[in-house]
Design a protein around this motif. Structure first.
Motif, PDB file in Angstrom:
ATOM      1  N   GLU A  47     -26.358  -9.850  23.191  1.00 18.16           N
ATOM      2  CA  GLU A  47     -27.528  -9.297  23.878  1.00 18.16           C
ATOM      3  C   GLU A  47     -28.803  -9.999  23.411  1.00 18.16           C
ATOM      4  O   GLU A  47     -29.689 -10.301  24.211  1.00 18.16           O
ATOM      5  N   ARG A  48     -28.887 -10.281  22.114  1.00 18.51           N
ATOM      6  CA  ARG A  48     -30.052 -10.992  21.584  1.00 18.51           C
ATOM      7  C   ARG A  48     -30.159 -12.384  22.215  1.00 18.51           C
ATOM      8  O   ARG A  48     -31.242 -12.811  22.640  1.00 18.51           O
ATOM      9  N   LEU A  49     -29.040 -13.071  22.324  1.00 18.46           N
ATOM     10  CA  LEU A  49     -29.034 -14.402  22.923  1.00 18.46           C
ATOM     11  C   LEU A  49     -29.372 -14.361  24.413  1.00 18.46           C
ATOM     12  O   LEU A  49     -30.075 -15.234  24.927  1.00 18.46           O
ATOM     13  N   ARG A  50     -28.895 -13.333  25.100  1.00 23.57           N
ATOM     14  CA  ARG A  50     -29.232 -13.180  26.530  1.00 23.57           C
ATOM     15  C   ARG A  50     -30.734 -12.993  26.717  1.00 23.57           C
ATOM     16  O   ARG A  50     -31.333 -13.568  27.624  1.00 23.57           O
ATOM     17  N   SER A  51     -31.324 -12.182  25.851  1.00 31.77           N
ATOM     18  CA  SER A  51     -32.765 -11.961  25.930  1.00 31.77           C
ATOM     19  C   SER A  51     -33.527 -13.248  25.658  1.00 31.77           C
ATOM     20  O   SER A  51     -34.512 -13.556  26.348  1.00 31.77           O
ATOM     21  N   ALA A  52     -33.093 -14.001  24.653  1.00 32.25           N
ATOM     22  CA  ALA A  52     -33.751 -15.266  24.342  1.00 32.25           C
ATOM     23  C   ALA A  52     -33.628 -16.238  25.509  1.00 32.25           C
ATOM     24  O   ALA A  52     -34.596 -16.925  25.863  1.00 32.25           O
TER      25      ALA A  52
END
Length: 64
Positions: A47-52
């Motif tokens: 999820e963190r990578l998707r947001s980035a």
């Protein structure tokens, strides 16, 4: 193990089998708990990578 074989076992043998199964079940539950925690961490990282990535896409759109 067949029913016939089980019937021939002593109470002590049966108790040992049950204890062994309980230990195995406990070990398997610990492994499930560890894997569940690992999946949770991976989902959070995903999820963190998707947001980035979404932020970078937005930035690229503004530059175009």
């Amino acid at each position: 193990m067949t029913n016939k074989e089980l019937r021939k076992l002593t109470k002590e043998d049966l108790l040992e089998l049950l204890i062994g199964q309980a230990k195995s079940a406990e070990s398997q539950q610990k492994e499930i708990d560890n894997l569940t925690a690992r999946v949770r961490k991976l989902e959070e990282e995903n999820e963190r990578l998707r947001s980035a990535l979404a932020g970078r896409r937005d930035e690229n759109e503004r530059l175009i």
